[in-house]
Write an enzyme that holds these catalytic residues in place. Structure first.
Site, PDB file in Angstrom:
ATOM      1  N   HIS A  99       1.185  -3.078   3.017  1.00 12.35           N
ATOM      2  CA  HIS A  99       0.950  -3.118   1.568  1.00 12.35           C
ATOM      3  C   HIS A  99      -0.311  -2.337   1.203  1.00 12.35           C
ATOM      4  O   HIS A  99      -0.302  -1.520   0.276  1.00 12.35           O
ATOM      5  CB  HIS A  99       0.816  -4.568   1.102  1.00 12.35           C
ATOM      6  CG  HIS A  99       0.360  -4.692  -0.329  1.00 12.35           C
ATOM      7  ND1 HIS A  99       1.245  -4.652  -1.387  1.00 12.35           N
ATOM      8  CD2 HIS A  99      -0.885  -4.838  -0.869  1.00 12.35           C
ATOM      9  CE1 HIS A  99       0.561  -4.767  -2.522  1.00 12.35           C
ATOM     10  NE2 HIS A  99      -0.729  -4.885  -2.227  1.00 12.35           N
ATOM     11  N   GLU A 100      -1.387  -2.586   1.919  1.00 11.50           N
ATOM     12  CA  GLU A 100      -2.642  -1.882   1.636  1.00 11.50           C
ATOM     13  C   GLU A 100      -2.508  -0.387   1.917  1.00 11.50           C
ATOM     14  O   GLU A 100      -3.098   0.440   1.213  1.00 11.50           O
ATOM     15  CB  GLU A 100      -3.785  -2.485   2.455  1.00 11.50           C
ATOM     16  CG  GLU A 100      -4.093  -3.938   2.141  1.00 11.50           C
ATOM     17  CD  GLU A 100      -4.386  -4.171   0.660  1.00 11.50           C
ATOM     18  OE1 GLU A 100      -4.867  -3.236  -0.014  1.00 11.50           O
ATOM     19  OE2 GLU A 100      -4.121  -5.291   0.173  1.00 11.50           O
ATOM     20  N   HIS A 108      -1.238   1.470  -0.980  1.00 10.16           N
ATOM     21  CA  HIS A 108      -2.232   1.922  -1.956  1.00 10.16           C
ATOM     22  C   HIS A 108      -2.822   3.269  -1.549  1.00 10.16           C
ATOM     23  O   HIS A 108      -3.099   4.123  -2.400  1.00 10.16           O
ATOM     24  CB  HIS A 108      -3.353   0.886  -2.079  1.00 10.16           C
ATOM     25  CG  HIS A 108      -2.941  -0.365  -2.789  1.00 10.16           C
ATOM     26  ND1 HIS A 108      -2.288  -0.352  -3.999  1.00 10.16           N
ATOM     27  CD2 HIS A 108      -3.103  -1.682  -2.466  1.00 10.16           C
ATOM     28  CE1 HIS A 108      -2.059  -1.594  -4.395  1.00 10.16           C
ATOM     29  NE2 HIS A 108      -2.535  -2.414  -3.473  1.00 10.16           N
ATOM     30  N   HIS A 162      -2.672   6.681  -3.696  1.00 19.16           N
ATOM     31  CA  HIS A 162      -3.852   7.506  -3.966  1.00 19.16           C
ATOM     32  C   HIS A 162      -3.602   8.954  -3.573  1.00 19.16           C
ATOM     33  O   HIS A 162      -3.951   9.889  -4.305  1.00 19.16           O
ATOM     34  CB  HIS A 162      -5.051   6.947  -3.203  1.00 19.16           C
ATOM     35  CG  HIS A 162      -6.342   7.619  -3.534  1.00 19.16           C
ATOM     36  ND1 HIS A 162      -7.318   7.879  -2.593  1.00 19.16           N
ATOM     37  CD2 HIS A 162      -6.826   8.119  -4.701  1.00 19.16           C
ATOM     38  CE1 HIS A 162      -8.342   8.481  -3.171  1.00 19.16           C
ATOM     39  NE2 HIS A 162      -8.066   8.643  -4.445  1.00 19.16           N
TER      40      HIS A 162
END
Length: 227
Positions: free
Chosen positions: A99-100, A103, A107
């Site tokens: 999940h991280e 991100h 980006h």
């Protein structure tokens, strides 16, 4: 009277939802922290693999202290994974790490909502810190302009919480899709990942509802005072 009535119907339910969401995410994470991943891949290894798969070579992966303190820092391009995720080979650990990493992928691809959220960070910080205080102070002093300024600043904070929702949902969707397509996890393990990430998503939903409830409360109070 207005403070009590609006607080009871707009704020209290949001607070209860937030409490439930926090308990839910912790219990779900703990449950799936007991389920080992068949391939033996750790959270850090999963993150590294997903970054490589998406041709992202300028993001570092670091261990950070604390529990569920995992996050991606776009300003320094660092993916920080907590001790319960970094070196653990569990369904929960790999799910959170993925999940991280989602991100980081957002980006790298300049995902619109993430760009907007990053732009709103200063506004959100100021709005949440002093917006409600200025609005309440304006109500006490019967100073309408101060109330409006406070509400405007608080609205910026509310917008931040709303924009955060698609960012978080999209990161989870990316994580699940990549883990599934790459064969990193079995379908049964992916079901566990979905439960972990769904529970985590509820904390963001609760935060957004809480912010909206507080904003509407102050808005209604200000209108009643002016009427």
């Amino acid at each position: 009277m207005f403070f009590d009535v609006y607080y009871l119907f707009l704020v209290v339910p949001a607070l209860l939802l937030s409490m439930w969401a926090q308990v839910k995410v912790k219990s779900t994470f703990e449950d799936f922290s007991k389920e080992a991943v068949e391939r033996g891949i750790t959270g850090a290894q999963a993150a590294a693999y997903l970054l490589k798969t998406n041709n992202i070579t300028d993001v570092r992966i670091e261990r950070v202290s604390g529990h569920l303190t995992d996050h991606y820092d776009p300003s320094h391009k660092v993916l920080r994974l907590s001790e319960s995720v970094y070196g653990q080979s569990t369904v929960a650990a790999v799910g959170v790490a993925a999940h991280e990493t989602g991100h980081a992928i957002q980006h790298a691809t300049k995902y619109g909502p993430l760009v907007l959220r990053s732009t709103l960070v200063p506004v959100a910080n100021i709005g949440s810190a002093i917006g409600p205080t200025l609005a309440i102070l304006g109500l006490v002093m019967s100073f309408g302009l101060l109330v409006d300024i406070g509400l405007l600043l608080f609205a910026g904070s509310v917008l931040f919480y709303l924009v955060t929702l698609p960012v978080e949902f999209n990161a989870s969707r990316r994580a699940i899709e990549i883990l599934g397509h790459s064969g990193t996890m079995s379908q049964e393990e992916l079901k566990g990942v979905k439960k972990v990430l769904s529970a985590a998503a509820m904390t963001y939903v609760a935060s957004a509802i809480s912010a909206i409830g507080n904003f509407i409360r102050l808005l209604l109070i200000s209108r009643n005072r002016r009427d």
